[in-house]
Design a protein around this motif. Sequence first.
Motif, PDB file in Angstrom:
ATOM      1  N   ARG A  99       0.799  -1.071   0.047  1.00 14.52           N
ATOM      2  CA  ARG A  99       0.070  -0.039   0.055  1.00 14.52           C
ATOM      3  C   ARG A  99       0.828   1.137   0.121  1.00 14.52           C
ATOM      4  O   ARG A  99       1.968   1.150   0.516  1.00 14.52           O
ATOM      5  N   GLU A 131      -8.660 -13.120   8.823  1.00 18.19           N
ATOM      6  CA  GLU A 131      -9.674 -12.921   8.122  1.00 18.19           C
ATOM      7  C   GLU A 131     -10.239 -13.933   7.473  1.00 18.19           C
ATOM      8  O   GLU A 131     -11.685 -14.048   7.615  1.00 18.19           O
ATOM      9  N   LEU A 135     -14.221 -15.210   7.025  1.00 16.17           N
ATOM     10  CA  LEU A 135     -14.678 -14.560   5.710  1.00 16.17           C
ATOM     11  C   LEU A 135     -14.535 -15.541   4.578  1.00 16.17           C
ATOM     12  O   LEU A 135     -14.979 -15.554   3.375  1.00 16.17           O
ATOM     13  N   VAL A 177     -21.502  -6.973  10.170  1.00 14.48           N
ATOM     14  CA  VAL A 177     -20.276  -7.202  10.765  1.00 14.48           C
ATOM     15  C   VAL A 177     -20.119  -7.141  12.157  1.00 14.48           C
ATOM     16  O   VAL A 177     -19.353  -8.287  13.054  1.00 14.48           O
ATOM     17  N   SER A 292     -10.395  -3.923  11.637  1.00  8.13           N
ATOM     18  CA  SER A 292     -10.435  -3.397  10.263  1.00  8.13           C
ATOM     19  C   SER A 292     -11.614  -3.923   9.234  1.00  8.13           C
ATOM     20  O   SER A 292     -12.110  -3.544   8.258  1.00  8.13           O
ATOM     21  N   GLY A 297     -16.059  -3.153   6.044  1.00 10.13           N
ATOM     22  CA  GLY A 297     -17.234  -3.726   5.396  1.00 10.13           C
ATOM     23  C   GLY A 297     -18.463  -2.849   5.792  1.00 10.13           C
ATOM     24  O   GLY A 297     -19.256  -3.247   4.732  1.00 10.13           O
ATOM     25  N   THR A 301     -20.923  -1.524   2.362  1.00  6.63           N
ATOM     26  CA  THR A 301     -22.357  -2.071   1.915  1.00  6.63           C
ATOM     27  C   THR A 301     -23.558  -1.199   2.271  1.00  6.63           C
ATOM     28  O   THR A 301     -24.412  -0.963   1.658  1.00  6.63           O
ATOM     29  N   MET A 355     -23.887  -1.517  -8.620  1.00 10.27           N
ATOM     30  CA  MET A 355     -22.504  -1.557  -8.321  1.00 10.27           C
ATOM     31  C   MET A 355     -21.793  -0.783  -9.328  1.00 10.27           C
ATOM     32  O   MET A 355     -20.689  -0.262  -9.155  1.00 10.27           O
ATOM     33  N   ARG A 367      -1.956   1.153  -4.644  1.00  5.88           N
ATOM     34  CA  ARG A 367      -0.807   0.336  -4.476  1.00  5.88           C
ATOM     35  C   ARG A 367       0.295   0.972  -4.404  1.00  5.88           C
ATOM     36  O   ARG A 367       0.451   2.051  -4.916  1.00  5.88           O
ATOM     37  N   ALA A 425     -14.905  -4.425  -8.879  1.00  3.68           N
ATOM     38  CA  ALA A 425     -15.184  -3.730  -7.738  1.00  3.68           C
ATOM     39  C   ALA A 425     -14.739  -4.093  -6.225  1.00  3.68           C
ATOM     40  O   ALA A 425     -14.568  -3.013  -5.551  1.00  3.68           O
ATOM     41  N   GLY A 427     -11.539  -5.022  -6.072  1.00  2.00           N
ATOM     42  CA  GLY A 427     -10.091  -5.180  -6.024  1.00  2.00           C
ATOM     43  C   GLY A 427      -9.449  -6.242  -6.793  1.00  2.00           C
ATOM     44  O   GLY A 427     -10.048  -7.193  -7.572  1.00  2.00           O
ATOM     45  N   ARG A 431      -4.635  -8.726  -2.796  1.00  2.00           N
ATOM     46  CA  ARG A 431      -5.161  -7.724  -1.933  1.00  2.00           C
ATOM     47  C   ARG A 431      -6.718  -7.853  -2.058  1.00  2.00           C
ATOM     48  O   ARG A 431      -7.395  -6.830  -1.516  1.00  2.00           O
ATOM     49  N   GLY A 439     -19.874  -9.370   1.393  1.00  2.00           N
ATOM     50  CA  GLY A 439     -20.139  -8.141   0.842  1.00  2.00           C
ATOM     51  C   GLY A 439     -21.243  -8.548  -0.427  1.00  2.00           C
ATOM     52  O   GLY A 439     -22.274  -7.899  -0.179  1.00  2.00           O
TER      53      GLY A 439
HETATM   54  C1  HEM Z   1     -19.897  -3.996  -1.216  1.00  2.00           C
HETATM   55  C2  HEM Z   1     -19.247  -4.234  -0.302  1.00  2.00           C
HETATM   56  C3  HEM Z   1     -17.564  -4.276  -0.500  1.00  2.00           C
HETATM   57  C4  HEM Z   1     -16.758  -3.892  -1.450  1.00  2.00           C
HETATM   58  C5  HEM Z   1     -17.304  -3.023  -2.728  1.00  2.00           C
HETATM   59  C6  HEM Z   1     -15.414  -3.746  -1.295  1.00  2.00           C
HETATM   60  C7  HEM Z   1     -14.220  -3.220  -2.036  1.00  2.00           C
HETATM   61  C8  HEM Z   1     -13.041  -3.419  -1.618  1.00  2.00           C
HETATM   62  C9  HEM Z   1     -11.919  -2.984  -2.331  1.00  2.00           C
HETATM   63  C10 HEM Z   1     -12.132  -2.517  -3.663  1.00  2.00           C
HETATM   64  C11 HEM Z   1     -10.692  -3.392  -1.588  1.00  2.00           C
HETATM   65  C12 HEM Z   1      -9.311  -2.982  -2.256  1.00  2.00           C
HETATM   66  C13 HEM Z   1      -8.803  -4.184  -2.630  1.00  2.00           C
HETATM   67  C14 HEM Z   1      -7.611  -4.072  -3.371  1.00  2.00           C
HETATM   68  O1  HEM Z   1      -6.590  -3.235  -2.965  1.00  2.00           O
HETATM   69  O2  HEM Z   1      -7.417  -4.676  -4.744  1.00  2.00           O
HETATM   70  C15 HEM Z   1     -11.076  -3.833  -0.241  1.00  2.00           C
HETATM   71  C16 HEM Z   1     -10.306  -4.050   0.634  1.00  2.00           C
HETATM   72  C17 HEM Z   1     -10.657  -4.804   2.018  1.00  2.00           C
HETATM   73  N1  HEM Z   1     -11.902  -4.990   2.121  1.00  2.00           N
HETATM   74 FE1  HEM Z   1     -13.643  -4.748   1.267  1.00  2.00          FE
HETATM   75  N2  HEM Z   1     -15.462  -4.271   0.010  1.00  2.00           N
HETATM   76  C18 HEM Z   1     -16.629  -4.656   0.394  1.00  2.00           C
HETATM   77  C19 HEM Z   1     -17.009  -5.324   1.513  1.00  2.00           C
HETATM   78  C20 HEM Z   1     -16.224  -5.816   2.592  1.00  2.00           C
HETATM   79  C21 HEM Z   1     -16.597  -6.671   3.746  1.00  2.00           C
HETATM   80  C22 HEM Z   1     -18.119  -6.995   4.178  1.00  2.00           C
HETATM   81  C23 HEM Z   1     -15.418  -6.572   4.639  1.00  2.00           C
HETATM   82  C24 HEM Z   1     -15.475  -7.331   5.852  1.00  2.00           C
HETATM   83  C25 HEM Z   1     -16.173  -7.863   6.672  1.00  2.00           C
HETATM   84  C26 HEM Z   1     -14.330  -6.196   3.995  1.00  2.00           C
HETATM   85  C27 HEM Z   1     -12.983  -5.928   3.952  1.00  2.00           C
HETATM   86  C28 HEM Z   1     -12.103  -5.606   3.615  1.00  2.00           C
HETATM   87  C29 HEM Z   1     -10.614  -5.673   3.957  1.00  2.00           C
HETATM   88  C30 HEM Z   1      -9.943  -6.009   5.497  1.00  2.00           C
HETATM   89  C31 HEM Z   1      -9.792  -5.135   3.095  1.00  2.00           C
HETATM   90  C32 HEM Z   1      -8.391  -4.664   3.015  1.00  2.00           C
HETATM   91  C33 HEM Z   1      -7.425  -6.024   2.333  1.00  2.00           C
HETATM   92  C34 HEM Z   1      -6.010  -5.656   2.425  1.00  2.00           C
HETATM   93  O3  HEM Z   1      -5.545  -4.867   2.096  1.00  2.00           O
HETATM   94  O4  HEM Z   1      -5.308  -6.747   2.415  1.00  2.00           O
HETATM   95  N3  HEM Z   1     -14.869  -5.587   2.699  1.00  2.00           N
HETATM   96  N4  HEM Z   1     -12.618  -3.955  -0.307  1.00  2.00           N
END
Ligand code: HEM
Length: 499
Positions: A99, A131, A135, A177, A292, A297, A301, A355, A367, A425, A427, A431, A439
Amino acid sequence: MERLDLAIVLSLAGILAVYLLVKRSSYQGPFPPGPRQLPILGNVFDFDPSSPWTSLTRWKREYGSLVGIKVLGTRIVFLNSYEAMNDLLEKRGNIYSHRPIFTVLGELMTLNKSIMLIPYGPEWRECRRLEHLALGPAAVKDYQKVQERIAATLCQNIMDDPANFFDLVRLNSARVVLHIVYGISPRVIDKEYMSHAEETMRVVGQASVLGAFLCDFIPAMKYLPSWMPFQRKAQDGKAKIERMVTTPFTRVKNEMASGNASPSLLNHLLTSIGDGERDASTEERIMWTTCSMYAAGAESTAGTTLVFLIAMALNPAAQSRAQEEIDAVLGHSRLPQLSDKNDLPYVSALVKEVMRWHPMLPLSIARRTAADDTYQGYFIPKGTVVVPNVCEIAFSPNAKYPPADFIPERFLDSEVQTMDPALWAFGFGRRLCPGKLLGEANVWILIATLLSVFNIKPPADGSLDPHYESQLVSLPKRFNCRISPRSADKVAIVQEALV
Ligand code: HEM
């Protein structure tokens, strides 16, 4: 010229020739094209972090799928095509999975301990493993009933207080969550914690925009006195984040000590490690990883559900078609369930369109490169910040369906390809969002249940002109719409579902 002088001149010429040769052979290509840079300042005046779209769209038109800029010495590359995102973030994950360094948000506000900012490496891998326990595909199946119940609860809450729908949607998204991570019952509404968490997320969201603080580009500024405005903001953010992270953790630990803790991921992790092995750093990692999940999350949502309400109020034909499908498949005696997904293709297309129509993370999460790289003849040096501009995928030109219009049918048309948001959407690569499965299920069940129960219309005066936050998660700003039950039957089935 004396012999000695001649020898010195020839040696210097030799050294210069070798230096030029080495330099030439190590030249790996130009940095990706972009707007002209000023000396030292670079493109500092070209990029407005509060409204990046105008510049990004123009640059894509002028320079193509890879655009490079420099801000005060930091190199930034924008990826404007799915191909580039896939080639670099997915296939070259070993280079593109760090990052960016956020001096204010990460170091001064201490968010560096969150999985979102931890650099790619062993510590990050350990957090992802934790995680995954909550998940992964097997775990997520167990939450289906809770998700369905929470969707029904949201309907009941909106029926009780329709004017308050905006806050109820946000509250509701946190419930799933909070329940999974901390075992907090969906019936309990800890308003104080939630409003503190929302306020904290607002501060984090603003600080995570590239260029939010000059100090992110000139890290030495972190040593400036504590009375400076950005330092004050950083101290305030740090205190807020600390309270958000520690409050639920301490609460669950106290409940465990008194034997009253409900099952939850945190409870599971603390129990499975055992008192003997549990040192302060392991506990701290668990505390940050669990928080986190809540932070990442809940907002995304909530935002997607709010965009859905806007889209429905503005597109009554799509709303009616989805409701007809639900009624035809389920009748009028029950609410949708996650197992109905395959039987409701129009509803699923509508969820994808929500979305796509307004991506919740329009620039995904940036990144940083771990090594020098070359791509399409361009040189991307180590330490470059790489930004996936996923809006370019969402709004890519389409011969049949204008990108700005809300048309779920685009996902059902086999003649015209529209890329499924599931591919971008959440990622990319290593990561990729770990909460993707949860989600997607959350968003689907919330949208299907709201469609089944309510009619959603613009406000009585007819005006609905949505605006969105310009930060990492692009939430809709407060708006108005009318939400009313479709029939007395629908009111009754919500009440039955909650008995
Ligand atoms: C509509 C729902 C969601 C969308 C659109 C979304 C989208 C994203 C995106 C775009 C990233 C960045 C990924 C990358 O760098 O390539 C991300 C990272 C992350 N998301 Fe989600 N997310 C959603 C729901 C959730 C939920 C429900 C959780 C957990 C309960 C969550 C936990 C995380 C975490 C912890 C990261 C960081 C991962 C890392 O840096 O290794 N997300 N999310």
